[in-house]
Motif scaffolding. Structure first.
Motif, PDB file in Angstrom:
ATOM      1  N   LEU A   1      10.229  46.331 -58.189  1.00  0.00           N
ATOM      2  CA  LEU A   1      10.192  45.332 -59.256  1.00  0.00           C
ATOM      3  C   LEU A   1      11.537  44.668 -59.540  1.00  0.00           C
ATOM      4  CD1 LEU A   1       7.832  47.150 -61.791  1.00  0.00           C
ATOM      5  CD2 LEU A   1       7.251  45.500 -60.010  1.00  0.00           C
ATOM      6  N   ASN A   2      12.610  45.411 -59.425  1.00  0.00           N
ATOM      7  CA  ASN A   2      13.924  44.829 -59.736  1.00  0.00           C
ATOM      8  C   ASN A   2      15.016  45.441 -58.869  1.00  0.00           C
ATOM      9  OD1 ASN A   2      13.683  47.303 -60.941  1.00  0.00           O
ATOM     10  ND2 ASN A   2      14.479  46.682 -62.936  1.00  0.00           N
ATOM     11  N   ILE A   3      14.767  45.467 -57.583  1.00  0.00           N
ATOM     12  CA  ILE A   3      15.732  46.022 -56.646  1.00  0.00           C
ATOM     13  C   ILE A   3      16.956  45.110 -56.570  1.00  0.00           C
ATOM     14  CG2 ILE A   3      14.823  44.835 -54.600  1.00  0.00           C
ATOM     15  CD1 ILE A   3      15.217  47.533 -53.091  1.00  0.00           C
ATOM     16  N   THR A   4      18.109  45.685 -56.324  1.00  0.00           N
ATOM     17  CA  THR A   4      19.347  44.912 -56.230  1.00  0.00           C
ATOM     18  C   THR A   4      19.267  43.919 -55.074  1.00  0.00           C
ATOM     19  OG1 THR A   4      20.631  46.742 -57.143  1.00  0.00           O
ATOM     20  CG2 THR A   4      21.845  45.058 -55.940  1.00  0.00           C
ATOM     21  N   LEU A   5      19.646  42.700 -55.337  1.00  0.00           N
ATOM     22  CA  LEU A   5      19.534  41.631 -54.337  1.00  0.00           C
ATOM     23  C   LEU A   5      20.837  41.478 -53.545  1.00  0.00           C
ATOM     24  CD1 LEU A   5      17.743  39.006 -56.624  1.00  0.00           C
ATOM     25  CD2 LEU A   5      16.682  40.660 -55.071  1.00  0.00           C
ATOM     26  N   ASN A   6      20.700  40.872 -52.363  1.00  0.00           N
ATOM     27  CA  ASN A   6      21.839  40.532 -51.503  1.00  0.00           C
ATOM     28  C   ASN A   6      22.645  41.755 -51.057  1.00  0.00           C
ATOM     29  OD1 ASN A   6      21.431  37.580 -51.817  1.00  0.00           O
ATOM     30  ND2 ASN A   6      22.055  37.993 -53.943  1.00  0.00           N
ATOM     31  N   GLU A   7      21.992  42.890 -50.982  1.00  0.00           N
ATOM     32  CA  GLU A   7      22.644  44.109 -50.497  1.00  0.00           C
ATOM     33  C   GLU A   7      21.658  44.921 -49.675  1.00  0.00           C
ATOM     34  OE1 GLU A   7      24.886  46.592 -53.102  1.00  0.00           O
ATOM     35  OE2 GLU A   7      25.363  44.952 -54.478  1.00  0.00           O
ATOM     36  N   ASP A   8      22.170  45.703 -48.715  1.00  0.00           N
ATOM     37  CA  ASP A   8      21.339  46.629 -47.948  1.00  0.00           C
ATOM     38  C   ASP A   8      21.030  47.850 -48.802  1.00  0.00           C
ATOM     39  OD1 ASP A   8      21.397  44.997 -45.727  1.00  0.00           O
ATOM     40  OD2 ASP A   8      23.093  46.033 -44.793  1.00  0.00           O
ATOM     41  N   ILE A   9      19.743  48.174 -48.915  1.00  0.00           N
ATOM     42  CA  ILE A   9      19.317  49.344 -49.680  1.00  0.00           C
ATOM     43  C   ILE A   9      18.595  50.298 -48.731  1.00  0.00           C
ATOM     44  CG2 ILE A   9      18.129  50.162 -51.733  1.00  0.00           C
ATOM     45  CD1 ILE A   9      20.224  48.041 -52.336  1.00  0.00           C
TER      46      ILE A   9
END
Length: 293
Positions: free
Chosen positions: A251-259
């Motif tokens: 729902l609100n995963i951190t954007l513009n980064e590899d997770i």
């Protein structure tokens, strides 16, 4: 003279007109040898056929006679991306359109109309046992419905982009089929849980992205594989079997980064997966959602 004698000797060996021998043997001698080898090879072929026939009598057409399997089934996701990496840009349709097509194709057999036509409604939270009656096979086995609508926001019915356009993607998880497996006991169904995966960033330093995953929703509720879909009786015995699925929605995963994410199966009747097998009871993948052009 010596060359003529040698040539004559070779001619006599190939065909001796005086003794009527071919390659040093008479016709009757060649006939006996050929007869011997004919009988010998017919005997070998017969022994091979008899052995195969006896062995095939011990096999069951519907399930393995001997089942040497892992105690922990494997897990897989859809879409898988390249090398278990799902990366796309919300502003570029072409980067996530392939994921949408993959999910559409994968979920099409789960359409409610098809499930109602082929499978039946079962009693939830209990095993659907279909035992044979002695030597009389109870085949074909019936299968329980797993409707696409069970996946709710990840069904692709209300949102045909499965949340990818909005940066809230859905990932479908399936547990590999294992004939006869009973994944839970005491009425407790196995369920999926997802979190950050630890990864190495230095020689002795490990890191995980727990603070970047954000809130995760599971469908069906609690991410369970209902017991009514088990046991599985095999592809030939249970031709219409629909493998249960679990969908996870970020729902609100951190954007513009590899997770780095890891999902596991939690069960009171399935042992933890081996560290040597990265798909036994778990699946790991990398997710990156870009919003910048």
């Amino acid at each position: 003279m010596a060359k003529d004698a040698e040539k004559s000797t070779w001619k006599d060996f190939i065909w001796n007109s005086r003794t009527r021998e071919f390659c040093g043997r008479t016709g009757s001698s060649w006939g006996l040898i050929l007869l011997f080898y004919l009988v010998f090879y017919i005997f070998l072929a017969g022994m091979f056929c008899l052995t195969m026939y006896v062995m095939l009598q011990t096999l069951d057409d519907y399930k393995p006679t001997w089942q040497d399997r892992l105690g922990t089934p494997g897990m897989m996701i859809r879409p898988r991306g390249q090398a278990m990496e799902i990366s796309y840009n919300t502003t570029n349709t072409e980067t996530w359109d392939m994921y949408i097509k993959t999910l559409d194709n994968f979920l099409s057999p789960y359409n409610n109309s098809l499930q109602a036509e082929k499978n039946e409604e079962c009693t939830p939270d209990q095993y659907f046992i279909q035992a044979d009656s002695g030597d009389v096979k109870n085949n074909p086995k019936r299968s329980c419905q797993f409707n696409r609508t069970f996946l709710e926001k990840c069904s692709g019915l209300d949102d045909h982009t499965y949340g990818y356009q909005a940066g809230k993607p859905c990932i479908i998880i399936k547990l590999n089929r294992v004939i006869g497996m009973l994944p839970g006991k005491d009425g407790q169904a196995p369920f999926v849980t997802c979190g950050a995966k630890r990864y190495k960033v230095g020689k002795d330093e490990w890191k995980e992205d727990s603070d970047k995953i954000g809130e995760v929703e599971y469908y069906p509720e609690n991410g369970t594989f209902n017991l009514m879909y088990y046991p599985y009786y095999g592809k030939k015995a249970q031709v219409n079997y629909s493998q249960p699925l679990v969908a996870i929605k970020f729902l609100n995963i951190t954007l513009n980064e590899d997770i780095n994410i890891e999902c596991r199966i939690i069960s009171n009747n399935i042992p933890p997966g081996s560290v040597r097998d990265k798909f036994a009871g778990k699946v790991s993948f990398k997710l990156r959602i870009n919003t910048k052009g």
